[in-house]
Design a protein around this motif. Structure first.
Motif, PDB file in Angstrom:
ATOM      1  N   PRO A  45      51.045  65.904  64.582  1.00  0.00           N
ATOM      2  CA  PRO A  45      52.247  65.814  63.745  1.00  0.00           C
ATOM      3  C   PRO A  45      52.862  67.183  63.480  1.00  0.00           C
ATOM      4  CG  PRO A  45      50.410  64.571  62.815  1.00  0.00           C
ATOM      5  CD  PRO A  45      49.846  65.417  63.904  1.00  0.00           C
ATOM      6  N   LYS A  46      54.046  67.163  62.932  1.00  0.00           N
ATOM      7  CA  LYS A  46      54.763  68.379  62.596  1.00  0.00           C
ATOM      8  C   LYS A  46      53.937  69.243  61.640  1.00  0.00           C
ATOM      9  CE  LYS A  46      59.188  69.939  60.711  1.00  0.00           C
ATOM     10  NZ  LYS A  46      60.500  69.497  60.141  1.00  0.00           N
ATOM     11  N   GLY A  47      53.857  70.537  61.931  1.00  0.00           N
ATOM     12  CA  GLY A  47      53.133  71.459  61.068  1.00  0.00           C
ATOM     13  C   GLY A  47      51.670  71.621  61.414  1.00  0.00           C
ATOM     14  N   PHE A  48      51.143  70.781  62.315  1.00  0.00           N
ATOM     15  CA  PHE A  48      49.739  70.856  62.715  1.00  0.00           C
ATOM     16  C   PHE A  48      49.578  71.746  63.944  1.00  0.00           C
ATOM     17  CE2 PHE A  48      49.473  67.339  59.913  1.00  0.00           C
ATOM     18  CZ  PHE A  48      48.138  67.110  59.614  1.00  0.00           C
ATOM     19  N   SER A  49      48.406  72.332  64.056  1.00  0.00           N
ATOM     20  CA  SER A  49      48.002  73.026  65.269  1.00  0.00           C
ATOM     21  C   SER A  49      46.633  72.493  65.658  1.00  0.00           C
ATOM     22  CB  SER A  49      47.963  74.543  65.058  1.00  0.00           C
ATOM     23  OG  SER A  49      47.017  74.875  64.046  1.00  0.00           O
ATOM     24  N   LEU A  50      46.152  72.873  66.822  1.00  0.00           N
ATOM     25  CA  LEU A  50      44.841  72.360  67.231  1.00  0.00           C
ATOM     26  C   LEU A  50      44.066  73.402  68.001  1.00  0.00           C
ATOM     27  CD1 LEU A  50      44.574  71.474  70.494  1.00  0.00           C
ATOM     28  CD2 LEU A  50      46.157  69.704  69.775  1.00  0.00           C
ATOM     29  N   ARG A  64      37.257  67.070  72.773  1.00  0.00           N
ATOM     30  CA  ARG A  64      36.918  67.378  71.374  1.00  0.00           C
ATOM     31  C   ARG A  64      37.845  68.481  70.884  1.00  0.00           C
ATOM     32  NH1 ARG A  64      32.377  65.676  68.828  1.00  0.00           N
ATOM     33  NH2 ARG A  64      30.828  64.513  70.043  1.00  0.00           N
ATOM     34  N   PHE A  65      38.445  68.246  69.741  1.00  0.00           N
ATOM     35  CA  PHE A  65      39.372  69.245  69.209  1.00  0.00           C
ATOM     36  C   PHE A  65      39.432  69.132  67.689  1.00  0.00           C
ATOM     37  CE2 PHE A  65      41.652  65.392  70.213  1.00  0.00           C
ATOM     38  CZ  PHE A  65      42.581  65.221  69.199  1.00  0.00           C
ATOM     39  N   VAL A  66      39.946  70.174  67.082  1.00  0.00           N
ATOM     40  CA  VAL A  66      40.122  70.212  65.635  1.00  0.00           C
ATOM     41  C   VAL A  66      41.610  70.346  65.342  1.00  0.00           C
ATOM     42  CG1 VAL A  66      39.561  71.398  63.488  1.00  0.00           C
ATOM     43  CG2 VAL A  66      37.879  71.331  65.351  1.00  0.00           C
ATOM     44  N   MET A  67      42.125  69.409  64.543  1.00  0.00           N
ATOM     45  CA  MET A  67      43.505  69.506  64.079  1.00  0.00           C
ATOM     46  C   MET A  67      43.522  70.315  62.788  1.00  0.00           C
ATOM     47  SD  MET A  67      45.315  67.759  66.286  1.00  0.00           S
ATOM     48  CE  MET A  67      46.833  67.767  65.356  1.00  0.00           C
ATOM     49  N   HIS A  68      44.393  71.315  62.735  1.00  0.00           N
ATOM     50  CA  HIS A  68      44.524  72.159  61.560  1.00  0.00           C
ATOM     51  C   HIS A  68      45.801  71.756  60.817  1.00  0.00           C
ATOM     52  CE1 HIS A  68      41.397  74.520  63.478  1.00  0.00           C
ATOM     53  NE2 HIS A  68      42.194  74.729  64.528  1.00  0.00           N
ATOM     54  N   GLY A  69      45.637  71.167  59.642  1.00  0.00           N
ATOM     55  CA  GLY A  69      46.780  70.681  58.890  1.00  0.00           C
ATOM     56  C   GLY A  69      47.524  71.784  58.163  1.00  0.00           C
ATOM     57  N   PRO A  70      48.786  71.538  57.820  1.00  0.00           N
ATOM     58  CA  PRO A  70      49.566  72.543  57.090  1.00  0.00           C
ATOM     59  C   PRO A  70      49.028  72.825  55.687  1.00  0.00           C
ATOM     60  CG  PRO A  70      50.761  70.471  57.235  1.00  0.00           C
ATOM     61  CD  PRO A  70      49.565  70.332  58.109  1.00  0.00           C
ATOM     62  N   ASP A  71      48.164  71.904  55.185  1.00  0.00           N
ATOM     63  CA  ASP A  71      47.555  72.101  53.863  1.00  0.00           C
ATOM     64  C   ASP A  71      46.248  72.883  53.942  1.00  0.00           C
ATOM     65  OD1 ASP A  71      45.990  70.257  55.134  1.00  0.00           O
ATOM     66  OD2 ASP A  71      46.094  68.731  53.564  1.00  0.00           O
ATOM     67  N   GLY A  72      45.891  73.340  55.142  1.00  0.00           N
ATOM     68  CA  GLY A  72      44.676  74.114  55.310  1.00  0.00           C
ATOM     69  C   GLY A  72      43.447  73.294  55.657  1.00  0.00           C
ATOM     70  N   ARG A  73      43.567  71.959  55.661  1.00  0.00           N
ATOM     71  CA  ARG A  73      42.434  71.101  56.014  1.00  0.00           C
ATOM     72  C   ARG A  73      42.267  71.016  57.525  1.00  0.00           C
ATOM     73  NH1 ARG A  73      42.873  65.341  53.343  1.00  0.00           N
ATOM     74  NH2 ARG A  73      40.885  65.176  54.460  1.00  0.00           N
ATOM     75  N   ASP A  74      41.008  70.868  57.946  1.00  0.00           N
ATOM     76  CA  ASP A  74      40.682  70.681  59.351  1.00  0.00           C
ATOM     77  C   ASP A  74      40.228  69.243  59.577  1.00  0.00           C
ATOM     78  OD1 ASP A  74      41.290  73.280  59.985  1.00  0.00           O
ATOM     79  OD2 ASP A  74      39.213  73.981  59.875  1.00  0.00           O
ATOM     80  N   TYR A  75      40.632  68.671  60.730  1.00  0.00           N
ATOM     81  CA  TYR A  75      40.301  67.290  61.051  1.00  0.00           C
ATOM     82  C   TYR A  75      39.622  67.261  62.415  1.00  0.00           C
ATOM     83  CZ  TYR A  75      43.773  66.433  57.373  1.00  0.00           C
ATOM     84  OH  TYR A  75      44.477  66.434  56.189  1.00  0.00           O
ATOM     85  N   GLU A  76      38.339  66.931  62.415  1.00  0.00           N
ATOM     86  CA  GLU A  76      37.592  66.824  63.664  1.00  0.00           C
ATOM     87  C   GLU A  76      38.044  65.592  64.441  1.00  0.00           C
ATOM     88  OE1 GLU A  76      35.219  68.793  64.902  1.00  0.00           O
ATOM     89  OE2 GLU A  76      34.944  70.183  63.225  1.00  0.00           O
ATOM     90  N   ASN A  77      38.242  65.745  65.755  1.00  0.00           N
ATOM     91  CA  ASN A  77      38.674  64.637  66.605  1.00  0.00           C
ATOM     92  C   ASN A  77      37.846  64.575  67.875  1.00  0.00           C
ATOM     93  OD1 ASN A  77      41.556  63.206  65.935  1.00  0.00           O
ATOM     94  ND2 ASN A  77      41.394  65.213  64.950  1.00  0.00           N
TER      95      ASN A  77
END
Length: 321
Positions: A45-50, A64-77
Motif C-alpha cells: 500500500p501507499k507509504g509502505f516499503s519492503l 519472505r519479506f517484511v513490510m515496513h508501515g508508515p507508522d513504523g510497524r513491521d509486518y512479516e510476510n
C-alpha cells in the motif's frame, strides 16, 4: 496512462478483487512481479516499503519479506508460489504459518493483453467470510489493493520500454519502396550497414513467415538475423519481431551485448506524398527483461546512427535501380 483500479468486495463470497488496465505490454507488467528489486519499488500500500529476505520465483518457491508501515510497524510476510505461467498468470498463497502475517488467503493474478495495453485481474480468496471481513477490518485489504495497483501503475509508467523511431522520404513511389523490403533479391542489394554485404537472403513473406539473412561482418565472419512477420498490410505496414540468429535460424544474443533484447518488435510504415515514398521505422523491446530494456534505452543514439547508414544504403540502391 493507466486506468483507475476497480475494487470489488462481494457480500456473499469470501473474496476481494481488483482490476486495472495498464498502458504497457503484458511482458513488462508481468516482469514487475518477477524480481525482488522490482517488487521493492511498488509492492504494498501507499507509504509502505519492503525488505526481501528470500525470493524464488518458481512454483513451490517462497518469497519472505517484511513490510515496513508508515507508522513504523513491521509486518512479516510469507508467500508460496503455486503457479507461474509467463506472461499470463501468477498464483500464490499466504499460508499464515510460522511467524508471518496470520492472514490466510489464496491469490491469483491474471494478465491479459488488450491491444497494446495489459489488464490485471487480482483476486484474493479467504477461507471464510469471517476471515475476509477480519482482514478487511484490521488491515484495510481492499484499500491496500487499490493503492498497490496505483503504485504498480506508477512503476510501469516509469519502466515503460523505450521506443526508437526514425523516418526518411525517398525519391521513388511507395510501391517501389515496398518492394525493396518485401522481395529477398532486392533486400540483398541494400540491407545492412555500408561495407557489410548480404551473404544470404531467404524470405517467406506472409504473416507467420520469416526472413533469414546473413551479413559479412568487417572481420570476415558471418552475422545472422531473423525477422518473424506478424502483421502485413500491403502496401502500408509491416510488423515483425527482429532477432539476431545463427545459420540454423536459432535465436542468439547480440554479438557485442549479452543484455541486448533477444526480440525487438519492429514496425515499418509506408506512406506517400507527391509521388515520394516515406518509410517510418518504430522499434521497441519485446518480452524483454528490465536489464534488456535499460540496454535498449541506452542505445537509442547508436540506433539512430546505424539506421541512418542503412537508409543511406537503401537510398543508393533505389537511385541506382
Amino acid at each position: 496512462m493507466s486506468d483507475d483500479a476497480r475494487i470489488s468486495v462481494p457480500s456473499d463470497v469470501p473474496e476481494i478483487s481488483g482490476t486495472r488496465l495498464f498502458d504497457a505490454p503484458r511482458a513488462l507488467v508481468f516482469d514487475a512481479f518477477a524480481a525482488p528489486d522490482r517488487l521493492a519499488r511498488w509492492f504494498g500500500p501507499k507509504g509502505f516499503s519492503l525488505t526481501t529476505q528470500a525470493f524464488e520465483f518458481a512454483p513451490g518457491g517462497v518469497w519472505r519479506f517484511v513490510m515496513h508501515g508508515p507508522d513504523g510497524r513491521d509486518y512479516e510476510n510469507k508467500i508460496v508460489f503455486r503457479e507461474i505461467q509467463r506472461p499470463e498468470r501468477i498464483a500464490y498463497v499466504h499460508p499464515g504459518d510460522d511467524d508471518a502475517d496470520p492472514v490466510r488467503k489464496e491469490t491469483t493474478i491474471s494478465f491479459s493483453q488488450e491491444g497494446e495495453k495489459t489488464r490485471i485481474d487480482w483476486r484474493m480468496r479467504f477461507p471464510t467470510l469471517v476471515e475476509r471481513d477480519r482482514a478487511e477490518r484490521e488491515y484495510g485489504v481492499a484499500i491496500g489493493l487499490a493503492e498497490n495497483l496505483d503504485r504498480l501503475g506508477d512503476f510501469v509508467e516509469e519502466s515503460a520500454d523505450p521506443v526508437f523511431s526514425t523516418s526518411r522520404r525517398f525519391a521513388v513511389p511507395r510501391d517501389l519502396l515496398w518492394k525493396a523490403l518485401t522481395e529477398p533479391e532486392r533486400m540483398a542489394q541494400w540491407f545492412g550497414p555500408k561495407g557489410v554485404p548480404v551473404i544470404a537472403s531467404e524470405m517467406d513473406f506472409r504473416p507467420g513467415g520469416s526472413y533469414h539473412y546473413g551479413l559479412r561482418a568487417p572481420d570476415g565472419g558471418p552475422m545472422w538475423g531473423l525477422f518473424e512477420y506478424r502483421e502485413i498490410e500491403a502496401p502500408t505496414r509491416i510488423t515483425l519481431i527482429a532477432s539476431f540468429s545463427d545459420a540454423n535460424r536459432g535465436l542468439t544474443r547480440h554479438p557485442l551485448s549479452e543484455t541486448w533484447p533477444l526480440k525487438v518488435e519492429t514496425t515499418y510504415v509506408f506512406t506517400e506524398k507527391d509521388g515520394a515514398g516515406e518509410l517510418t521505422l518504430v522499434a521497441r523491446p519485446f518480452e524483454a527483461s528490465a536489464e534488456e530494456i535499460a540496454t535498449f534505452a541506452g542505445a537509442l543514439e547508436a540506433l539512430s546512427n546505424g539506421w541512418a547508414g542503412t537508409f543511406d544504403e537503401l537510398e543508393s540502391y533505389l537511385v541506382q535501380g
